[in-house]
Design a protein around this motif. Structure first.
Motif, PDB file in Angstrom:
ATOM      1  N   ILE A 153      19.357   3.242  14.147  1.00 33.38           N
ATOM      2  CA  ILE A 153      18.454   4.026  13.298  1.00 33.38           C
ATOM      3  C   ILE A 153      18.944   3.973  11.852  1.00 33.38           C
ATOM      4  N   ALA A 154      18.026   4.098  10.913  1.00 29.74           N
ATOM      5  CA  ALA A 154      18.345   4.225   9.483  1.00 29.74           C
ATOM      6  C   ALA A 154      17.047   4.265   8.696  1.00 29.74           C
ATOM      7  N   GLY A 155      17.111   4.926   7.560  1.00 28.82           N
ATOM      8  CA  GLY A 155      15.971   4.933   6.639  1.00 28.82           C
ATOM      9  C   GLY A 155      14.677   5.421   7.290  1.00 28.82           C
ATOM     10  N   GLY A 156      14.798   6.395   8.213  1.00 25.87           N
ATOM     11  CA  GLY A 156      13.594   6.940   8.844  1.00 25.87           C
ATOM     12  C   GLY A 156      12.978   6.010   9.885  1.00 25.87           C
ATOM     13  N   GLN A 157      13.700   4.950  10.260  1.00 26.79           N
ATOM     14  CA  GLN A 157      13.178   3.989  11.230  1.00 26.79           C
ATOM     15  C   GLN A 157      14.148   3.840  12.403  1.00 26.79           C
ATOM     16  N   ALA A 158      13.620   3.370  13.522  1.00 21.45           N
ATOM     17  CA  ALA A 158      14.449   3.087  14.687  1.00 21.45           C
ATOM     18  C   ALA A 158      14.222   1.634  15.073  1.00 21.45           C
ATOM     19  N   SER A 159      15.200   1.052  15.789  1.00 20.87           N
ATOM     20  CA  SER A 159      15.044  -0.327  16.229  1.00 20.87           C
ATOM     21  C   SER A 159      16.063  -0.674  17.311  1.00 20.87           C
TER      22      SER A 159
ATOM     23  N   ALA B  48       0.826  -1.204   0.000  1.00 15.85           N
ATOM     24  CA  ALA B  48       0.000   0.000   0.000  1.00 15.85           C
ATOM     25  C   ALA B  48       0.861   1.255   0.000  1.00 15.85           C
ATOM     26  N   GLY B  49       2.158   1.091   0.204  1.00 10.88           N
ATOM     27  CA  GLY B  49       2.990   2.267   0.456  1.00 10.88           C
ATOM     28  C   GLY B  49       4.012   2.570  -0.621  1.00 10.88           C
ATOM     29  N   MET B  50       3.805   2.028  -1.833  1.00  8.23           N
ATOM     30  CA  MET B  50       4.801   2.203  -2.893  1.00  8.23           C
ATOM     31  C   MET B  50       5.092   3.672  -3.174  1.00  8.23           C
ATOM     32  N   GLU B  51       4.086   4.531  -2.983  1.00  4.99           N
ATOM     33  CA  GLU B  51       4.257   5.941  -3.342  1.00  4.99           C
ATOM     34  C   GLU B  51       4.784   6.779  -2.184  1.00  4.99           C
ATOM     35  N   LEU B  52       4.962   6.158  -1.025  1.00  4.97           N
ATOM     36  CA  LEU B  52       5.316   6.929   0.170  1.00  4.97           C
ATOM     37  C   LEU B  52       6.826   7.015   0.378  1.00  4.97           C
ATOM     38  N   ASP B  53       7.265   8.122   0.992  1.00  2.00           N
ATOM     39  CA  ASP B  53       8.677   8.274   1.334  1.00  2.00           C
ATOM     40  C   ASP B  53       8.969   7.599   2.672  1.00  2.00           C
ATOM     41  N   ALA B  54       8.006   7.649   3.573  1.00  2.00           N
ATOM     42  CA  ALA B  54       8.184   7.046   4.899  1.00  2.00           C
ATOM     43  C   ALA B  54       6.884   6.351   5.277  1.00  2.00           C
ATOM     44  N   PRO B  55       6.988   5.256   6.053  1.00  2.00           N
ATOM     45  CA  PRO B  55       5.777   4.529   6.415  1.00  2.00           C
ATOM     46  C   PRO B  55       4.830   5.390   7.246  1.00  2.00           C
ATOM     47  N   GLU B  56       3.534   5.226   7.041  1.00  2.00           N
ATOM     48  CA  GLU B  56       2.546   6.041   7.738  1.00  2.00           C
ATOM     49  C   GLU B  56       1.691   5.202   8.669  1.00  2.00           C
ATOM     50  N   LEU B  57       1.412   5.762   9.830  1.00  2.00           N
ATOM     51  CA  LEU B  57       0.679   5.048  10.868  1.00  2.00           C
ATOM     52  C   LEU B  57      -0.773   4.773  10.472  1.00  2.00           C
ATOM     53  N   GLY B  58      -1.414   5.754   9.790  1.00  2.00           N
ATOM     54  CA  GLY B  58      -2.811   5.567   9.399  1.00  2.00           C
ATOM     55  C   GLY B  58      -2.984   4.340   8.519  1.00  2.00           C
ATOM     56  N   LEU B  59      -2.080   4.236   7.560  1.00  2.00           N
ATOM     57  CA  LEU B  59      -2.124   3.123   6.621  1.00  2.00           C
ATOM     58  C   LEU B  59      -1.819   1.809   7.348  1.00  2.00           C
TER      59      LEU B  59
ATOM     60  N   LEU C 221      10.379   0.431  14.287  1.00  2.00           N
ATOM     61  CA  LEU C 221       9.700   1.534  14.950  1.00  2.00           C
ATOM     62  C   LEU C 221       9.522   2.715  14.014  1.00  2.00           C
ATOM     63  N   GLY C 222       8.277   3.206  13.954  1.00  2.00           N
ATOM     64  CA  GLY C 222       8.003   4.455  13.248  1.00  2.00           C
ATOM     65  C   GLY C 222       7.981   5.559  14.278  1.00  2.00           C
ATOM     66  N   GLY C 223       8.201   6.795  13.847  1.00  2.00           N
ATOM     67  CA  GLY C 223       8.128   7.925  14.770  1.00  2.00           C
ATOM     68  C   GLY C 223       9.474   8.596  14.999  1.00  2.00           C
ATOM     69  N   LEU C 224      10.496   8.149  14.259  1.00  2.00           N
ATOM     70  CA  LEU C 224      11.808   8.801  14.373  1.00  2.00           C
ATOM     71  C   LEU C 224      11.674  10.233  13.835  1.00  2.00           C
ATOM     72  N   PRO C 225      12.139  11.236  14.604  1.00  2.00           N
ATOM     73  CA  PRO C 225      12.047  12.612  14.102  1.00  2.00           C
ATOM     74  C   PRO C 225      12.717  12.724  12.725  1.00  2.00           C
TER      75      PRO C 225
ATOM     76  N   ILE D  94      20.826  12.945  20.696  1.00  2.00           N
ATOM     77  CA  ILE D  94      20.378  12.126  21.830  1.00  2.00           C
ATOM     78  C   ILE D  94      19.035  12.632  22.342  1.00  2.00           C
ATOM     79  N   GLU D  95      18.926  13.950  22.438  1.00  2.00           N
ATOM     80  CA  GLU D  95      17.692  14.545  22.938  1.00  2.00           C
ATOM     81  C   GLU D  95      16.515  14.196  22.019  1.00  2.00           C
ATOM     82  N   LEU D  96      16.741  14.350  20.702  1.00  2.00           N
ATOM     83  CA  LEU D  96      15.653  14.052  19.747  1.00  2.00           C
ATOM     84  C   LEU D  96      15.238  12.586  19.836  1.00  2.00           C
ATOM     85  N   HIS D  97      16.234  11.719  19.865  1.00  2.00           N
ATOM     86  CA  HIS D  97      15.946  10.279  19.881  1.00  2.00           C
ATOM     87  C   HIS D  97      15.229   9.861  21.166  1.00  2.00           C
ATOM     88  N   SER D  98      15.605  10.491  22.289  1.00  2.00           N
ATOM     89  CA  SER D  98      15.102  10.024  23.583  1.00  2.00           C
ATOM     90  C   SER D  98      13.865  10.789  24.061  1.00  2.00           C
TER      91      SER D  98
END
Lengths: 228, 325
Positions: free
Chosen positions: A176-182, A25-36, A150-154, A128-132
């Motif tokens: 972190i990488a590619g707009g994701q955290a783990s 569903a997300g082929m057109e998206l730059d980053a994964p979306e929570l609604g979808l 994890l989605g929600g990385l600033p 560190i502040e942004l991540h935490s």
């Protein structure tokens, strides 16, 4: 393109061998979306109840349906998915838990933390502040036992993967990488940036449910220490 | 009990693997050549999914500390029981104290050893299979080591004859002249390959690299290219998935496949041909042939028939030989 739970972007459908179909569903998206993703969780719950569906593996704004062709022809899988995709999201489809993960930032892979700071034009403290201070949502688990995507990385911390993966990174690495955290669940090769370390056990075979996280869970990281 | 004298380069306990846990990142595991392991089990009157030893490259030896009944299938390793040579695709009674030795496999890679009743191991998440990545199942989630003691059920069974499959009914399971042809169904990003690359996939031989294990087979050949770079989000994948990393050299995911991946997918090897990939060695070549979903399902039915026929043959032979005693 922004989506909400009401939005139903068209699914791109492809066969993954003779006994699985990938719905994207997300082929057109730059980053994964929570609604979808919320819509996908609902569809996945409904699909798992069908005889002949062996497993649904939820990805980032996509899902793979594995089925037994003798019990459920692939055309029927597609029909079911298409029906469910139009329906409203299930209320309370997930039993959401919250987790706080203590992190020692920096340490062995301090160079990565420096690299992230440099790339995002921030100081190490700001990284560190942004991540935490952000709230993350578990979009799905995979790749390693219990490993959360994890989605929600600033967006300031959105950095591409390393050009060549490290051959070995210890479990518990906060990455972190590619707009994701783990958090790495097993010592393994890793192409993400390691910004810290935790002893939080994300997968324990002795627990009733070995994976500590579940899709929809909320995760926060807390500063336990900084080793520069 | 069976004592491991020499474990070989990788010997693990495997059954048909773990299902239902990919959504939490735990893959299938299980016998790489499930066709051969099923036959080994049937030869010793086990359920076809019972736990067996999967021995890679041979070069392994075991001492039996109790009487049992065993079978060897898959790659031929010119095995001996004490001084006596014993054939592959064959079952035979074993006495306490006897030593089974497997030489290096000449053709094919994986040999299956079944014992009557199946190897004892705790069920972890519904399976006895060793998952090397998650470090669960089998013997502490690891390959066997020298000195390991493997628990097997006491053999109460009828006195069993020594018999096996004649050459003519042994399944084709190994590469022919170092080459194996596998059929695949095109995947999501097939159309993103350049026309030349699409042609290359089906026309060139792909050499199996040294970096090949239960996780995946890396292939080497003229690098393939996409029409334009492609960024994909993580998505579920299956064993058999042929991925294309940026290097342009395809990787086929095997039984210990990651549950998720992000590389473009050329296609997926049909389930029936996965057992062929279990027997390829580094240096062998793989050729790809395109296949439709309908044909793949038909081939799977034929495979099942083939296996049932072999099972039937085994049952007939057992009757015949038991009566001759």
């Amino acid at each position: 393109m922004k989506t909400s739970p009401e939005n139903k972007p068209e699914l791109i459908i492809s066969m993954m061998g003779e006994a699985a179909i990938l719905f994207d569903a997300g082929m057109e998206l730059d980053a994964p979306e929570l609604g979808l993703q919320t819509r996908i969780w609902s569809v996945s719950k409904r699909l798992e109840a069908i005889k002949g569906v062996s497993e649904v593996i939820v990805g980032m704004n996509n899902f793979l349906v594995s089925f037994v062709p003798a019990d459920l022809p692939h055309a029927e899988v597609q029909q079911k998915v298409s029906d469910y995709w139009q329906q409203d999201a299930l209320e309370g489809a997930l039993n959401v838990k919250s987790h706080i993960i203590d992190v020692v930032y920096g340490g062995e892979y301090l160079e990565d933390l420096k690299r992230v700071a440099e790339y995002s034009q921030l100081s190490i403290d700001q990284v560190i502040e942004l991540h935490s201070t952000s709230k993350y949502t578990v979009f799905t688990l995979g790749s390693q036992p219990g490993l959360p995507y994890l989605g929600g990385l600033p967006s300031q911390l959105d950095i591409p993967r390393r050009s060549s993966p490290r051959a070995r990174v210890e479990s518990g690495a906060v990455i972190i990488a590619g707009g994701q955290a783990s958090v790495l669940s097993r010592t393994s090769a890793c192409g993400w940036h390691v910004i810290g370390q935790t002893d939080y056990d994300v997968f324990n075979i002795n627990n009733d449910s070995p994976a500590v996280f579940a899709p929809g869970d909320i995760v926060e990281f807390r500063v336990k220490g900084v080793h520069l | 009990m069976i004592e491991v004298i020499t474990p070989g380069i990788q010997t693990t306990i495997q059954d048909r693997g773990r299902t239902k846990f990919r959504a939490i990142g735990v893959g299938f595991s299980g016998a790489m050549d499930a066709f051969s392991s099923a036959i080994a089990n049937h030869l010793v009157m086990n359920d076809e999914d019972a736990a067996v030893l999967e021995i890679t490259y041979g070069n392994a030896s075991f001492r039996f500390h109790s009487d049992t009944y065993i079978a060897l299938t898959g790659a031929d390793t010119s095995a001996t029981l004490d001084a006596k040579s014993i054939p592959c695709w064959w079952s035979f009674p074993v006495k306490a104290g006897q030593v089974l030795r497997l030489k290096m496999s000449s053709e094919g890679l994986r040999t299956y050893l079944a014992v009557a009743g199946g190897f004892n191991a705790p069920e972890v998440m519904g399976s006895k299979s060793t998952d090397l990545k998650t470090q669960i199942g089998g013997l502490s989630g690891r390959p066997l080591r020298k000195g390991d003691e493997l628990s097997i059920p006491a053999y109460k069974g009828p006195q069993c004859p020594s018999f096996g499959l004649s050459k003519s009914i042994q399944p084709m399971h190994k590469p022919v002249n170092g080459e194996c042809v596998v059929r695949f169904i095109v995947g999501a990003e097939w159309t993103y390959l350049t026309d030349d690359s699409q042609q290359m996939v089906v026309s060139s031989p792909w050499q199996v690299s040294n970096e090949t294990n239960r996780l995946g087979a890396r292939l080497e050949g003229v690098p393939l290219s996409l029409k334009a770079p492609l960024e994909l989000m993580s998505h579920g994948i299956v064993p058999g998935c042929i991925q294309l990393p940026p290097s342009g050299q395809p990787v086929i995911q095997l039984q210990d496949a990651n549950t998720c991946g992000g590389y473009p997918k050329i296609g997926v090897v049909i389930a029936s041909d996965m057992r062929l990939l279990a027997q390829i060695k580094p240096g062998n070549t793989v050729k790809f042939e395109m296949c439709s979903v309908e044909d793949a399902l038909e081939i799977a039915k034929q495979e099942r028939k083939k296996l049932s026929k072999i099972f039937h043959n085994i049952d007939m032979m057992r009757k015949t030989f038991s009566h001759q005693k």
